[in-house]
Structures are given as structure tokens and as C-alpha cells.
Design an enzyme around this catalytic site. Structure first.
Site, PDB file in Angstrom:
ATOM      1  CB  CYS A  16      27.515 134.034  -9.489  1.00  0.00           C
ATOM      2  SG  CYS A  16      27.559 135.832  -9.338  1.00  0.00           S
ATOM      3  CE1 TYR A  18      20.119 136.343  -4.544  1.00  0.00           C
ATOM      4  CE2 TYR A  18      22.402 135.957  -3.962  1.00  0.00           C
ATOM      5  CZ  TYR A  18      21.064 135.754  -3.730  1.00  0.00           C
ATOM      6  OH  TYR A  18      20.665 134.945  -2.708  1.00  0.00           O
ATOM      7  CE  LYS A  21      21.937 132.607 -13.385  1.00  0.00           C
ATOM      8  NZ  LYS A  21      22.203 133.313 -12.106  1.00  0.00           N
ATOM      9  CD  GLU A  88      17.075 129.642 -11.839  1.00  0.00           C
ATOM     10  OE1 GLU A  88      18.255 129.240 -11.739  1.00  0.00           O
ATOM     11  OE2 GLU A  88      16.605 130.543 -11.131  1.00  0.00           O
ATOM     12  CG  LEU A  89      20.123 123.969 -18.855  1.00  0.00           C
ATOM     13  CD1 LEU A  89      19.100 123.676 -19.928  1.00  0.00           C
ATOM     14  CD2 LEU A  89      21.523 123.858 -19.380  1.00  0.00           C
ATOM     15  CG  HIS A  90      21.519 125.748 -12.564  1.00  0.00           C
ATOM     16  ND1 HIS A  90      21.209 126.958 -13.137  1.00  0.00           N
ATOM     17  CD2 HIS A  90      20.977 125.762 -11.327  1.00  0.00           C
ATOM     18  CE1 HIS A  90      20.510 127.681 -12.268  1.00  0.00           C
ATOM     19  NE2 HIS A  90      20.356 126.973 -11.163  1.00  0.00           N
ATOM     20  CB  CYS A 147      31.970 140.875  -4.179  1.00  0.00           C
ATOM     21  SG  CYS A 147      32.611 140.130  -2.666  1.00  0.00           S
ATOM     22  CB  CYS A 150      35.540 143.464  -1.621  1.00  0.00           C
ATOM     23  SG  CYS A 150      35.452 142.633  -3.200  1.00  0.00           S
TER      24      CYS A 150
HETATM   25 ZN   LIG Z   1      34.941 140.422  -2.915  1.00  0.00          ZN
END
Ligand SMILES: [Zn+2]
Length: 193
Positions: A16, A18, A21, A88-90, A147, A150
Site C-alpha cells: 500500500c 507508504y 516500495k 509505480e507500475l499501476h 496503520c 491502530c
Molecule cells: Zn488499523
């Protein structure tokens, strides 16, 4: 009799926002350069988050890269090198199957092909191009962020508009940083509606 290896392979670095990659891609390419292997780094022209002509991680690591529009262009520019990287292939606005066939043909020719990109869009759906490459790759590394809510491992990119989840019918590709995206885990991710 076993055939000598050509060294061709596909490596996918996914995760995802951050998750580090580009940082990992830069680390691998620095090793390639130290070993004096011929290489080229490409970046889809659409990713203008930093400066044109470079790839850069969120932490500031930076390498020169050539902006490209298509897989055809990458293949044309990969004639005399041992290693190519696509960051950043996407963001590459090309048919996912053409990207798959292109990367496969380069690896079949003996090139080491290193791909970095998001595995899921902000709706938590797989990017078709990345999904196909992961299936055929010799090596897949899925990286995680933390995350922001959390502290668990984050696998999803939450797109926010004024603090609320972006609607499901927004554009799939939207270049942005901390003002637009948060890394979230499965439980804290709020689905787009
Ligand atoms: Zn979380």
C-alpha cells in the site's frame, strides 16, 4: 542436460502507500549499479509527485529515471541492458495484458525485471496489471506500512476527502501524498461508498 540459466527473472515489490516500495526498488538498483550491470529505470509519465526524471521515496532516496507512456516504449529502450526497473507500475496507462506480455518477453530474453507498485487501488481492489505480474514473477515481496489508527500492519491505501472516505466512483488513479492518502489495516479501512 540442464540448460545454462540466462538470469532472466521478474521481481515484484508491492504493497500500500507508504510501505517503502520505491525505497526497496532504489536499494536493489543501487546494488545493480555497484556491480556495474547495465540498467535503466522507468517511471510512468503520469507520476509527477516529485520531479520528472527521477524516482524518489517518501524518505528522500532518489535515482534518475526515464518517464515513459507505454510498455512498447520500455521494450524499445531495453535493448542493451541487463536490468530494468519500473516504479509505480499501476500508473502506466497501458493494457495490463500488454504489460504482462512485455515483461515476460524481457525476462525470457534474460533481463532481470524489477517492478514496484500498489497492489490495490483506494477501493481495495487489485490493480489488474500488478495482479498478473505477481502470478508469473519469480519473486514477490509484499511490504507493509503501519496503520495510522491502530498501529497494526497496514495493507490498504485509504483515500480521504476532507477527512472522509472518497466516493467509490472517483477516478481510480489520483496522484497525492499525506493530504490525500492514509495507510490503514483491514479493520480500520473504511470502504468507499
Ligand atoms: Zn488499523
Amino acid at each position: 542436460m540442464t540448460r545454462p540459466s540466462t538470469g532472466g527473472r521478474i521481481e515484484v515489490i508491492c504493497g500500500c502507500m507508504y510501505s517503502g516500495k520505491t525505497e526497496e526498488l532504489i536499494r536493489r538498483m543501487r546494488q545493480v549499479m555497484i556491480a556495474r550491470q547495465s540498467c535503466r529505470i522507468f517511471t510512468p509519465r503520469m507520476d509527477t509527485r516529485y520531479s520528472v526524471g527521477h524516482i524518489a521515496s517518501h524518505t528522500g532516496a532518489k535515482l534518475e529515471a526515464e518517464p515513459v507512456n507505454s510498455m512498447q516504449e520500455i521494450i524499445r529502450k531495453s535493448d542493451d541492458v541487463h536490468v530494468i526497473a519500473i516504479d509505480e507500475l499501476h500508473f502506466l496507462e497501458d493494457d495490463p495484458t500488454a504489460v504482462l506480455i512485455g515483461c515476460q518477453s524481457l525476462a525470457d530474453r534474460g533481463l532481470r525485471v524489477i517492478i514496484a507498485g500498489l497492489d490495490q487501488n483506494y477501493r481495495a481492489e487489485p490493480f489488474p496489471g500488478m495482479m498478473q505480474l505477481m502470478a508469473v514473477a519469480e519473486q514477490v515481496d509484499k511490504l507493509y506500512a503501519i496503520c495510522v489508527h491502530c498501529g497494526a500492519y497496514a495493507t490498504r491505501s485509504q483515500r480521504l476527502i476532507n477527512g472522509s472516505p472518497a466516493p467509490a466512483d472517483a477516478a481510480t488513479l489520483l496522484v497525492g501524498g499525506l493530504e490525500l492518502y492514509e495507510a490503514r489495516c483491514r479493520s480500520c479501512y473504511e470502504p468507499a461508498r
